[in-house]
Motif scaffolding. Structure first.
Motif, PDB file in Angstrom:
ATOM      1  N   GLY A   3      -1.550   0.806 -11.578  1.00 26.30           N
ATOM      2  CA  GLY A   3      -1.701   1.695 -10.479  1.00 26.30           C
ATOM      3  C   GLY A   3      -1.003   3.163 -10.856  1.00 26.30           C
ATOM      4  N   GLY A  52      -2.265   0.551  -4.408  1.00 30.30           N
ATOM      5  CA  GLY A  52      -1.332  -0.439  -4.265  1.00 30.30           C
ATOM      6  C   GLY A  52      -0.093  -0.424  -5.420  1.00 30.30           C
ATOM      7  N   LEU A  55      -8.824  -1.101  -8.398  1.00 32.02           N
ATOM      8  CA  LEU A  55      -7.445  -1.914  -8.462  1.00 32.02           C
ATOM      9  C   LEU A  55      -7.170  -2.567  -9.429  1.00 32.02           C
ATOM     10  CD1 LEU A  55      -7.545  -3.027  -4.484  1.00 32.02           C
ATOM     11  CD2 LEU A  55      -6.165  -0.984  -5.709  1.00 32.02           C
ATOM     12  N   VAL A  96       0.770  -1.257  -0.091  1.00 33.54           N
ATOM     13  CA  VAL A  96      -0.138  -0.102  -0.011  1.00 33.54           C
ATOM     14  C   VAL A  96       0.893   1.401  -0.121  1.00 33.54           C
ATOM     15  CG1 VAL A  96      -1.831   1.385   1.275  1.00 33.54           C
ATOM     16  CG2 VAL A  96      -1.804  -1.255   1.097  1.00 33.54           C
ATOM     17  N   ASN A 134      -6.789  -2.479  -0.137  1.00 32.29           N
ATOM     18  CA  ASN A 134      -5.759  -1.950  -1.202  1.00 32.29           C
ATOM     19  C   ASN A 134      -4.894  -3.263  -1.338  1.00 32.29           C
ATOM     20  OD1 ASN A 134      -5.590   1.017  -2.475  1.00 32.29           O
ATOM     21  ND2 ASN A 134      -6.203   1.243  -0.169  1.00 32.29           N
ATOM     22  N   GLY A 184      -6.366   2.773  -7.385  1.00 36.31           N
ATOM     23  CA  GLY A 184      -5.895   2.296  -6.161  1.00 36.31           C
ATOM     24  C   GLY A 184      -4.778   2.543  -5.540  1.00 36.31           C
TER      25      GLY A 184
END
Length: 276
Positions: A254, A239, A222, A119, A145, A237
């Motif tokens: 991402g 991540g 995500l 994260v 996440n 997201g």
């Protein structure tokens, strides 16, 4: 062999009684479900704690080292240690379940830890900046996440348990592994081949079901970048460096570090700034 295999699979006797395919299949599913639940109760809280605090990362490396232990040797060692101390059918069941839990913990722990660790620090700091407590950050920010990697770890553990439970029939466990062990011992090779085929089909079906669950549970933000025609190749997201259930790198979907900082500042209620 193939006509004999088809004959065994279509024989009504193979589908009835305590040794029938439905009964053995339910046994195998029961062992798998019990093992994954027990392993999750240990590995998920531990992985959340290690990933959130950054402490005791050596636990992840230590549990991963268990994968190097020969499965059959571990089965016989635990059976010889615990079996004589337990009476009845539990003497065969408990040692096998203990070994299956030991082997299922590493992938779940590694997946949970990696998901939380991946994260974005900017998103985590932004959550703290708006007044979230540590538990709220874990529950509302880090777990959602980190869900792709967490579920990937559970999928790996399920496949590991399905395969190892088949081998555990050597120490008296039931399930589909009995067809392989008894078929080879009696020279009934169609039965052995049928058992192997059923185990393979079960593993594929379970992985497919879990993939559908993962698709429903994981936030579309995500995974949007991994789906053609949605999100323009970028996810929303926080991540980074994560893998989806198919083993694909979701970090490509991402944001880059600059975008994550902007997102974190917006989340914290501060004016967004972008470094060019």
């Amino acid at each position: 062999m193939i006509p004999s295999l088809i004959s065994w699979l279509t024989d009504p006797a193979s589908w009835s009684g305590e040794d029938g395919i439905p009964a053995r299949l339910l046994e195998h599913l029961g062992y798998t479900l019990l093992t994954v639940v027990l392993a999750s109760l240990v590995a998920i809280p531990l992985g959340l704690w290690v990933g959130h605090t950054g402490r005791a990362r050596w636990l992840v490396s230590l549990t991963n080292s268990v994968r190097a232990v020969p499965t059959l040797g571990l089965l016989f060692a635990v059976s010889l240690l615990l079996g004589p101390r337990i009476s009845g059918e539990l003497a065969f069941l408990v040692p096998s379940i203990v070994v299956l839990v030991i082997l299922a913990i590493p992938p779940i722990l590694a997946g949970t830890y990696a998901g939380i660790e991946a994260v974005s620090p900017a998103v985590r700091d932004a959550a703290r900046g708006v007044g979230m407590t540590g538990w709220q950050v874990v529950r509302s920010v880090e777990v959602p996440n980190g869900m792709p990697l967490l579920l990937s770890g559970i999928r790996s553990a399920v496949l590991q348990v399905v395969a190892t439970a088949t081998i555990a029939a050597l120490v008296g466990l039931g399930g589909l592994g009995r067809y392989l062990i008894d078929g080879i011992a009696l020279g009934d090779y169609p039965r052995a081949a049928g058992g192997a085929l059923l185990v393979a089909v079960l593993a594929v079906v379970l992985d497919g079901v879990l993939a559908l669950v993962q698709r429903r549970v994981v936030s579309p933000g995500l995974t949007a970048g991994t789906r053609p025609g949605r999100g323009g190749g970028r996810g929303s997201g926080g991540g980074r460096g994560g893998l989806d259930g198919a083993g694909q790198d979701v970090s490509a979907a991402g944001k880059d570090s600059s975008d994550q900082m902007v997102e974190g500042e917006r989340f914290a209620g501060r004016p967004a700034r972008r470094s060019d």
